[in-house]
Design a protein around this motif. Structure first.
Motif, short mmCIF file in Angstrom:
data_model
loop_
_atom_site.label_atom_id
_atom_site.label_comp_id
_atom_site.label_asym_id
_atom_site.label_seq_id
_atom_site.Cartn_x
_atom_site.Cartn_y
_atom_site.Cartn_z
N GLY A 89 0.79 -1.23 0.00
CA GLY A 89 0.00 0.00 0.00
C GLY A 89 0.82 1.27 0.00
O GLY A 89 0.30 2.34 0.32
N HIS A 90 2.09 1.18 -0.35
CA HIS A 90 2.95 2.36 -0.39
C HIS A 90 3.07 2.91 -1.81
O HIS A 90 2.99 2.18 -2.79
N PHE A 91 3.29 4.20 -1.89
CA PHE A 91 3.64 4.87 -3.13
C PHE A 91 5.14 5.15 -3.09
O PHE A 91 5.77 5.10 -2.03
N VAL A 92 5.72 5.45 -4.26
CA VAL A 92 7.16 5.70 -4.33
C VAL A 92 7.40 7.10 -4.90
O VAL A 92 6.84 7.47 -5.94
N ILE A 93 8.24 7.86 -4.21
CA ILE A 93 8.69 9.16 -4.69
C ILE A 93 10.10 8.98 -5.26
O ILE A 93 10.99 8.50 -4.56
N ILE A 94 10.29 9.35 -6.52
CA ILE A 94 11.62 9.25 -7.13
C ILE A 94 12.37 10.56 -6.91
O ILE A 94 11.90 11.62 -7.31
N CYS A 95 13.52 10.47 -6.29
CA CYS A 95 14.34 11.65 -6.02
C CYS A 95 15.61 11.57 -6.87
O CYS A 95 16.51 10.77 -6.58
N ASN A 96 15.67 12.36 -7.91
CA ASN A 96 16.80 12.35 -8.83
C ASN A 96 17.84 13.38 -8.39
O ASN A 96 17.60 14.59 -8.47
N THR A 97 18.99 12.93 -7.94
CA THR A 97 20.01 13.86 -7.44
C THR A 97 20.83 14.48 -8.56
O THR A 97 21.57 15.43 -8.32
N ASN A 98 20.73 13.91 -9.76
CA ASN A 98 21.52 14.40 -10.89
C ASN A 98 23.01 14.41 -10.55
O ASN A 98 23.76 15.30 -10.95
N GLU A 99 23.41 13.40 -9.77
CA GLU A 99 24.81 13.21 -9.36
C GLU A 99 25.35 14.39 -8.55
O GLU A 99 26.56 14.63 -8.54
N ASP A 100 24.47 15.09 -7.88
CA ASP A 100 24.86 16.26 -7.09
C ASP A 100 24.57 15.98 -5.62
O ASP A 100 23.41 15.88 -5.22
N PRO A 101 25.60 15.84 -4.77
CA PRO A 101 25.38 15.54 -3.35
C PRO A 101 24.59 16.62 -2.62
O PRO A 101 23.88 16.32 -1.65
N VAL A 102 24.69 17.87 -3.05
CA VAL A 102 23.92 18.95 -2.41
C VAL A 102 22.43 18.72 -2.63
O VAL A 102 21.61 18.85 -1.71
N THR A 103 22.07 18.36 -3.86
CA THR A 103 20.67 18.05 -4.15
C THR A 103 20.22 16.84 -3.35
O THR A 103 19.10 16.82 -2.81
N GLY A 104 21.09 15.84 -3.24
CA GLY A 104 20.75 14.66 -2.45
C GLY A 104 20.49 14.98 -1.00
O GLY A 104 19.52 14.49 -0.40
N ARG A 105 21.33 15.81 -0.41
CA ARG A 105 21.12 16.19 1.00
C ARG A 105 19.84 17.00 1.17
O ARG A 105 19.14 16.86 2.18
N ALA A 106 19.51 17.82 0.18
CA ALA A 106 18.27 18.59 0.25
C ALA A 106 17.06 17.66 0.25
O ALA A 106 16.09 17.87 0.99
N TYR A 107 17.11 16.62 -0.58
CA TYR A 107 16.02 15.63 -0.58
C TYR A 107 15.90 14.98 0.79
O TYR A 107 14.80 14.81 1.32
N LEU A 108 17.03 14.59 1.35
CA LEU A 108 17.01 13.94 2.65
C LEU A 108 16.40 14.85 3.71
O LEU A 108 15.59 14.42 4.54
#
Length: 343
Positions: A89-108
């Motif tokens: 019953g879960h949905f999935v959110i795709i978080c594309n960091t575009n190989e950028d750790p700053v973007t990844g941390r923002a998602y987190l």
């Protein structure tokens, strides 16, 4: 858009009853359940996921972090994750960091624990320290496709023996009779593909082949193309190229074509992963397949276990970090590899 209260009035029940029916919780009689479901259909009601997350302190979604959605492996993996998540019953959110750790941390920071109950991480160019911070805040994290089963990362993970994958690719080329073999590594020397190359080198050394030419390149078709041209220009007598991923391997085949070389007549090419493009290329790519669907299922299952056990809130008190190991990679022989002929 109709509200939960409007559905309740239409069905003649309380909002709590509607919520229990939709989430399959509590004791609700069958006649009442049917009345609620008919009201939902009649009004076209759809749950407001953000409001539910705020009200219940948990979200019916999981976050999947990937380094580049343009890489065809990640949509294939995301599809497998989405199918596995739907069973709970879960949905999935795709978080594309575009190989950028700053973007990844923002998602987190913005999604973990608010819009998602847990986080699945593939190669998203994130430091393990960033993921430990997310875990310490109460949000479980699972690493997918961890490449070193013998070297656990200190975080829950699903591991694949990629060293074996590289070894299988090397053995295949050696068994065909190749000895002048180039290698394309789709990462930096110390990057995520290093283990795959190590397995390949292990196979060569065991056969007494002590030297091979290698180029490090971007994990893309263009990266493989450029690296393959450099390898073949440096050593025109190469009879085979091993690439640590399918995209660079496909690029190597393109380079061979531009140089007037037949695959596999003049040059054999082998990759790793077995993405759909590997099956559909012409010639079809010989590769070492990793169990993508199995890994997705294991990762979602592990993450759900951690969510239910509140692992993230108690992670520091754990003495053993869970790790699941997938079944072994398998060599898939197709048309891009064959016996060498002298040039």
């Amino acid at each position: 858009m109709p509200t939960l209260s409007e559905v309740a009035r239409h069905a003649g029940v309380t909002p709590a009853t509607v919520s229990n029916v939709l989430r399959n919780r509590g004791r609700v009689g069958e006649a009442t359940r049917q009345r609620v479901l008919e009201a939902v259909d009649a009004l076209g009601y759809r749950p407001h996921l953000a409001a539910r997350a705020l009200a219940e302190g948990r979200a019916p979604t999981l976050a999947l972090m990937v380094s580049s959605i343009a890489n065809p492996f990640y949509p294939e993996f995301a599809l497998a994750v989405e199918r596995a998540a739907r069973t709970s019953g879960h949905f999935v959110i795709i978080c594309n960091t575009n190989e950028d750790p700053v973007t990844g941390r923002a998602y987190l920071d913005q999604i973990a624990g608010t819009l998602s109950e847990g986080v699945l991480v593939t190669n998203a160019n994130l430091e393990l320290a960033d993921l430990h911070v997310t875990e310490s805040r109460g949000t479980p994290v699972v690493l997918c496709m961890w490449e070193r089963p013998d070297d656990p990362p200190g975080l829950p993970c699903v591991a694949v023996d990629f060293r074996l994958a590289g070894e299988l690719a090397g053995k295949h080329l050696l068994e065909l009779g190749h000895r002048r073999i180039g290698a394309i590594v789709g990462s930096k020397a110390s990057g995520v593909h290093a283990t795959r190359y190590e397995g390949f080198v292990d196979a060569l050394r065991a056969a007494g082949v002590r030297r091979n030419r290698v180029r490090h390149a971007a994990d893309t078709i263009h990266g493989g193309y450029t690296a393959a041209r450099a390898l073949l220009e440096a050593d025109p007598q190469l009879t085979a190229i091993f690439a640590t991923n399918d995209l660079p391997a496909l690029g190597a085949m393109h380079a061979a074509a531009d140089l007037g070389l037949a695959v596999p007549g003049d040059l054999s090419v082998v990759g790793i992963t077995d993405i759909q493009l590997a099956r559909e290329s012409r010639p079809a790519l010989t590769t070492v397949a990793v169990p993508t669907v199995e890994v997705a299922g294991l990762a979602v299952s592990l993450l759900r276990e951690l969510i239910e056990s509140s692992y993230g809130q108690n992670a520091r008190g754990k003495t053993k970090v869970p790790m699941r190991v997938s079944s072994a990679p398998q060599l898939v022989v197709r048309a891009s590899s064959g016996t060498p002929r002298s040039r």
